[in-house]
Design an enzyme around this catalytic site. Structure first.
Site, PDB file in Angstrom:
ATOM      1  N   ASN A   4       0.807  -1.224   0.000  1.00 36.84           N
ATOM      2  CA  ASN A   4       0.000   0.000   0.000  1.00 36.84           C
ATOM      3  C   ASN A   4       0.837   1.270   0.000  1.00 36.84           C
ATOM      4  OD1 ASN A   4       0.703  -0.799   2.651  1.00 36.84           O
ATOM      5  ND2 ASN A   4      -0.866   0.532   3.508  1.00 36.84           N
ATOM      6  N   GLU A  49       4.511  -4.490  12.394  1.00 42.70           N
ATOM      7  CA  GLU A  49       3.472  -3.459  12.305  1.00 42.70           C
ATOM      8  C   GLU A  49       2.348  -4.078  11.504  1.00 42.70           C
ATOM      9  OE1 GLU A  49       1.038  -1.015  10.689  1.00 42.70           O
ATOM     10  OE2 GLU A  49       2.762  -0.183   9.622  1.00 42.70           O
ATOM     11  N   CYS A  83      -3.446   1.096   6.957  1.00 43.43           N
ATOM     12  CA  CYS A  83      -3.636   0.362   8.210  1.00 43.43           C
ATOM     13  C   CYS A  83      -4.050   1.274   9.355  1.00 43.43           C
ATOM     14  CB  CYS A  83      -2.366  -0.399   8.582  1.00 43.43           C
ATOM     15  SG  CYS A  83      -0.889   0.626   8.685  1.00 43.43           S
ATOM     16  N   GLU A 111       9.282   1.593  16.958  1.00 46.02           N
ATOM     17  CA  GLU A 111      10.402   2.154  16.206  1.00 46.02           C
ATOM     18  C   GLU A 111      10.210   3.653  16.063  1.00 46.02           C
ATOM     19  OE1 GLU A 111      11.919   0.089  12.745  1.00 46.02           O
ATOM     20  OE2 GLU A 111      10.656  -1.638  13.225  1.00 46.02           O
TER      21      GLU A 111
END
Length: 492
Positions: free
Chosen positions: A164, A262, A295, A470
């Site tokens: 994406n 993630e 997301c 992160e």
């Protein structure tokens, strides 16, 4: 099908072979896969498909390059990373055009935000190396011993990225991994692999030594699987779905490899009764960005019943003004879905929601005027509590609207999910913003804004939205082995 080695995409030449040890390498068995444009489902070209042999070669090249790269000074690494950033900035238009053709995201977004951010992913961590990351020496209380805490590069980092936002989501991990002194093996998504190849060219031209950055293209089964279970990997990063993350974690477990995941989300957009209506509506409609294939998007809109009627009316009206079409048109707001299979998955979610009794307020099906992979921006209401459309990540241009009464019920509904990637809160009361945001369970909470984050801030999810954090020093905590050296007092 034979791999032509180089193809021309939107006027840009792209080498379709792997990048291993500073050289272009075709697959030993000649295997390729086809990359198709979501814009019109046309074939873009054939791309070399890696298997275990290419993965082994890439990891070996990274392992060979690691001793020298890890011993370079922070200033030397920073200088190379800045040149990579400059190379990206010089090719923003080329990168944007290729990625738009490859994954269907808006060219407008690529040119104005995404590709400049790709450059910043390198520049930020180059600048970050100017900080003294090592802690000041500490004295052991009452003993006279001295402790020194340092950050040592971990080794070889494997990075597997989604389709994406393939280049941006790859480089926000490549940047800090290289800055920390590691070497990288990247497996880009098979549905949108091309800009990773261009990044390899840019990194080479910037002077990144051979083997420090490698790209192996291919499917998750043939290239991703051997990479995740490889015994010479020291860190493993993945962005994608929860089921795939489970498979990857199981494959990596025997090697005890630290993971950074993630994953998905079912993020709430919580609109309180005192919200600024213009702000709330704008943020709600912004969730259709990238055809909802984001997301972090707040796909579950929760609005206080006191303002629900006006809010819903305005969101529906504004959603109907969005222009859907070719993403290369700078006026387009909503593009196509990534593949035919994904298109059918989204339509399945919506059709089952309708069967469950959901009311369609906007959209509700394929865009019949455009055809292809274009799906209408869709808003659903009256979805039964606990239904699939309210609990599963749809990852398309589909929003649901629910109401609540009072902040406590709103927070309870917002937190009623196994995910915890992000949440967005809209309120005009600063005290209320502090109180309610503190109760939301998510790795990132936006208040009266959306999609804003400094690269020095931690990023990650809770629940089934991921493992680890992160960004800034949190990246170095992950990409390094943090070492404590204890020195006895000097003898007289």
């Amino acid at each position: 099908m034979a791999n032509p080695e180089k193809i021309t995409v939107e006027g840009v030449e792209v080498d379709t072979r792997h990048w291993i040890g500073g050289e272009r390498v075709a697959s030993a068995d000649g295997a390729t896969f086809t990359t198709v444009s979501p814009i019109d489902e046309s074939v873009i070209g054939e791309v070399s498909a890696a298997g275990e042999a290419e993965v082994d070669a890439a990891v070996a090249a990274a392992r060979k390059a690691f001793p020298a790269w890890s011993k370079t000074s922070p200033a030397e690494r920073a200088a190379v990373l800045r040149k990579v950033a400059e190379g990206i900035e010089a090719r923003v238009e080329e990168l944007g055009k290729v990625e738009t053709r490859d994954n269907g995201a808006l060219l407008r977004s690529h040119l104005r935000g995404v590709m400049p951010r790709v450059a910043m992913n390198f520049r930020f961590f180059a600048d970050y190396l100017e900080k003294d990351l090592d802690h000041p020496d500490m004295e052991v209380a009452g003993r006279g011993h001295r402790e020194r805490i340092t950050y040592d590069p971990a080794g070889v980092v494997a990075i597997i990225t989604p389709w994406n936002a393939p280049l941006m989501l790859a480089t926000w991990r490549i940047g800090p991994a290289l800055a920390a002194g590691n070497c990288v093996v990247l497996k880009p998504p098979e549905w949108a692999p091309l800009t990773a190849s261009l990044l390899a060219d840019i990194a080479h031209e910037a002077g990144l030594p051979a083997g420090v950055f490698n790209v192996v293209q291919g499917t998750g089964v043939d290239a991703g699987a051997p990479l995740t279970r490889h015994p010479d990997i020291n860190r493993l990063c993945f962005t994608g779905s929860v089921p795939t993350a489970g498979v990857i974690a199981a494959a990596a477990a025997p090697n005890i490899v630290p993971l950074s995941f993630e994953l998905g989300g079912k993020s709430p957009l919580l609109v309180l009764a005192d919200a600024d209506m213009d702000t709330a509506v704008d943020i709600a409609v912004e969730q259709f960005d990238n055809a909802g294939q984001v997301c972090l998007k707040g796909s579950r809109i929760l609005v206080d019943e006191a303002i629900a009627e006006e809010f819903t009316k305005r969101v529906v009206e504004k959603s109907k003004t969005l222009k859907q079409g070719d993403p290369r048109d700078l006026e387009t707001d909503v593009s196509a879905l990534i593949t035919r299979k994904h298109f059918e998955t989204i339509d399945g979610f919506v059709e089952r929601a309708k069967a469950d009794g959901a009311t369609v307020l906007a959209g509700g099906g394929p865009n019949t005027e455009l055809g292809g992979l274009f799906y209408e921006p869709t808003i659903l209401a009256d979805c039964p509590e606990g239904s699939e459309i309210l609990t599963e990540e749809v990852f398309g241009p589909v929003l649901t609207i629910e109401t609540f009464s009072g902040d406590d019920e709103g927070v309870a509904k917002a937190n009623d999910t196994r995910f915890g990637l992000a949440a967005t809160l809209v309120t005009s009361d600063p005290e209320r913003a502090e109180k309610v945001s503190a109760q939301l369970r998510a790795g990132t909470v936006w208040v009266n804004c959306f999609f804003v984050r400094d690269l020095g801030a931690p990023f990650g999810g809770s629940g089934q939205s991921g493992i680890g954090r992160e960004g800034g020093i949190w990246s170095f905590d992950f990409y390094c082995d943090v070492k404590n050296s204890v020195f006895a007092p000097a003898s007289n």
